[in-house]
Scaffold this active site. Sequence first.
Site, PDB file in Angstrom:
ATOM      1  N   SER A 103       0.940  -1.201  -0.061  1.00 23.74           N
ATOM      2  CA  SER A 103      -0.029  -0.015   0.066  1.00 23.74           C
ATOM      3  C   SER A 103       0.905   1.368  -0.055  1.00 23.74           C
ATOM      4  O   SER A 103       2.040   1.262   0.290  1.00 23.74           O
ATOM      5  CB  SER A 103      -0.815   0.040   1.356  1.00 23.74           C
ATOM      6  OG  SER A 103      -1.497   1.458   1.516  1.00 23.74           O
ATOM      7  N   TYR A 105      -3.752  -0.480   9.862  1.00 21.50           N
ATOM      8  CA  TYR A 105      -3.523  -0.808   8.582  1.00 21.50           C
ATOM      9  C   TYR A 105      -2.200  -0.471   8.301  1.00 21.50           C
ATOM     10  O   TYR A 105      -1.360  -0.952   7.461  1.00 21.50           O
ATOM     11  CB  TYR A 105      -4.518  -0.041   7.703  1.00 21.50           C
ATOM     12  CG  TYR A 105      -4.526  -0.405   6.278  1.00 21.50           C
ATOM     13  CD1 TYR A 105      -5.351  -1.387   5.781  1.00 21.50           C
ATOM     14  CD2 TYR A 105      -3.995   0.491   5.354  1.00 21.50           C
ATOM     15  CE1 TYR A 105      -5.315  -1.916   4.523  1.00 21.50           C
ATOM     16  CE2 TYR A 105      -4.056   0.311   3.753  1.00 21.50           C
ATOM     17  CZ  TYR A 105      -4.587  -0.941   3.406  1.00 21.50           C
ATOM     18  OH  TYR A 105      -4.534  -1.157   2.169  1.00 21.50           O
TER      19      TYR A 105
HETATM   20  P1  NAD Z   1     -11.689  -5.449  -1.354  1.00 23.49           P
HETATM   21  O1  NAD Z   1     -12.040  -5.069  -0.004  1.00 23.49           O
HETATM   22  O2  NAD Z   1     -12.518  -5.407  -2.391  1.00 23.49           O
HETATM   23  O3  NAD Z   1     -10.953  -6.729  -1.306  1.00 23.49           O
HETATM   24  C1  NAD Z   1     -10.352  -7.601  -0.019  1.00 23.49           C
HETATM   25  C2  NAD Z   1     -10.508  -9.176  -0.365  1.00 23.49           C
HETATM   26  O4  NAD Z   1      -9.700  -9.441   0.665  1.00 23.49           O
HETATM   27  C3  NAD Z   1     -11.621  -9.642  -0.468  1.00 23.49           C
HETATM   28  O5  NAD Z   1     -11.658 -10.457  -1.609  1.00 23.49           O
HETATM   29  C4  NAD Z   1     -12.045 -10.104   0.756  1.00 23.49           C
HETATM   30  O6  NAD Z   1     -13.005 -11.076   0.786  1.00 23.49           O
HETATM   31  C5  NAD Z   1     -10.742 -10.508   1.082  1.00 23.49           C
HETATM   32  N1  NAD Z   1     -10.464 -10.793   2.708  1.00 23.49           N
HETATM   33  C6  NAD Z   1     -10.487  -9.923   3.602  1.00 23.49           C
HETATM   34  N2  NAD Z   1     -10.729 -10.504   4.949  1.00 23.49           N
HETATM   35  C7  NAD Z   1     -10.454 -11.824   4.757  1.00 23.49           C
HETATM   36  C8  NAD Z   1     -10.541 -12.941   5.399  1.00 23.49           C
HETATM   37  N3  NAD Z   1     -10.512 -13.018   6.662  1.00 23.49           N
HETATM   38  N4  NAD Z   1     -10.473 -14.091   4.917  1.00 23.49           N
HETATM   39  C9  NAD Z   1     -10.501 -14.178   3.460  1.00 23.49           C
HETATM   40  N5  NAD Z   1     -10.527 -13.416   2.633  1.00 23.49           N
HETATM   41  C10 NAD Z   1     -10.329 -11.834   3.197  1.00 23.49           C
HETATM   42  O7  NAD Z   1     -10.573  -4.363  -1.433  1.00 23.49           O
HETATM   43  P2  NAD Z   1      -9.225  -4.188  -2.564  1.00 23.49           P
HETATM   44  O8  NAD Z   1      -8.922  -3.076  -2.742  1.00 23.49           O
HETATM   45  O9  NAD Z   1      -9.395  -5.245  -3.663  1.00 23.49           O
HETATM   46  O10 NAD Z   1      -8.063  -4.907  -1.571  1.00 23.49           O
HETATM   47  C11 NAD Z   1      -7.209  -5.876  -1.984  1.00 23.49           C
HETATM   48  C12 NAD Z   1      -5.806  -5.673  -1.283  1.00 23.49           C
HETATM   49  O11 NAD Z   1      -5.308  -4.507  -1.996  1.00 23.49           O
HETATM   50  C13 NAD Z   1      -5.961  -5.384   0.080  1.00 23.49           C
HETATM   51  O12 NAD Z   1      -4.814  -5.903   0.686  1.00 23.49           O
HETATM   52  C14 NAD Z   1      -5.754  -3.871   0.455  1.00 23.49           C
HETATM   53  O13 NAD Z   1      -5.241  -3.548   1.631  1.00 23.49           O
HETATM   54  C15 NAD Z   1      -4.914  -3.543  -0.937  1.00 23.49           C
HETATM   55  N6  NAD Z   1      -4.870  -2.028  -1.193  1.00 23.49           N
HETATM   56  C16 NAD Z   1      -6.032  -1.595  -1.983  1.00 23.49           C
HETATM   57  C17 NAD Z   1      -5.992  -0.184  -1.926  1.00 23.49           C
HETATM   58  C18 NAD Z   1      -7.023   0.458  -2.808  1.00 23.49           C
HETATM   59  O14 NAD Z   1      -7.099   1.676  -3.025  1.00 23.49           O
HETATM   60  N7  NAD Z   1      -8.333  -0.210  -3.033  1.00 23.49           N
HETATM   61  C19 NAD Z   1      -4.808   0.488  -1.945  1.00 23.49           C
HETATM   62  C20 NAD Z   1      -3.729  -0.213  -1.391  1.00 23.49           C
HETATM   63  C21 NAD Z   1      -3.870  -1.621  -1.001  1.00 23.49           C
END
Ligand code: NAD
Length: 251
Positions: A143, A156
């Site tokens: 991130s 986080y």
């Molecule tokens: P999202 O919330 O759509 O996806 C998160 C995923 O993690 C989902 O598939 C959810 O089911 C899974 N998950 C969460 N807790 C879980 C658990 N206990 N068991 C199994 N699966 C679990 O959001 P996203 O943005 O697609 O996030 C994906 C990754 O990207 C994450 O690690 C997030 O921190 C990271 N990220 C996202 C952004 C952004 O701007 N969206 C920026 C930086 C990092």
Amino acid sequence: MSAFDLTGKTAIVTGANTGLGQAIAEALATAGADIVAVGRTPPVDTRFAVEALGRRFHDISADLSTMEPIGRIVAETVQHFGGIDILVNNAGIIRRNDAVDFTEDDWDTVMDVNLKTTFFLTQAVGRRMIEQGRGGKIVNIASMLSYQGGIRVPSYAASKSGLAGITKALANEWAAKGINVNAIAPGYFSTNNTTALRADEDRSRDILARIPAGRWGTPADIGGAAVFLSSSAADYVHGTLLAVDGGWLGR
Ligand code: NAD
């Protein structure tokens, strides 16, 4: 572009039912990989997209807030596809609150999913890759808060800064074994993870104003970096964080 070809490779992607994980699974499958999707929610759309590309797909139901699924994720993947070539640690959660009100649950829940299970799943997959003796690729989804503190998200920020540390620590141990451990640091993407931010008009406007590309990322923006770090094009890339951020960090 054979250096980016993933034909015959097996990739585990956690949290592949939605958002960035779904886009990564689809990009890896487009490059030729078979996909094992691991998570809490059935990855119906991802299965459809991967199978439509002619790749094999297996779904493992798992709550990654506990250590319970780790052994069976490795065992089931090997049973179905014969080995593991790529692990993308994408599943992650975020809790928002003022630091003075932050609870132990807000701390532990985020650290368990984003850092603890990620480390121990990587350990189990790394053991298997070492036994297989044909190297492997591990891609952690970090991130901007692997570099910065963020606002009202202390667990986080701690988890993603820790993930950057683990990425480098494991790269140091496993690079000589042909296992590449790297991370992608996404900027601000339109997914469930950022729903609250996008709903906050002031924060949303401030964020957009700082992104040189002039727009939030969409999940499709992440696939190329994931394919690169999962492919032999990245064979000499170890312990790096590749920012995919529309220029945010350079600002
Ligand atoms: P999202 O919330 O759509 O996806 C998160 C995923 O993690 C989902 O598939 C959810 O089911 C899974 N998950 C969460 N807790 C879980 C658990 N206990 N068991 C199994 N699966 C679990 O959001 P996203 O943005 O697609 O996030 C994906 C990754 O990207 C994450 O690690 C997030 O921190 C990271 N990220 C996202 C952004 C952004 O701007 N969206 C920026 C930086 C990092």
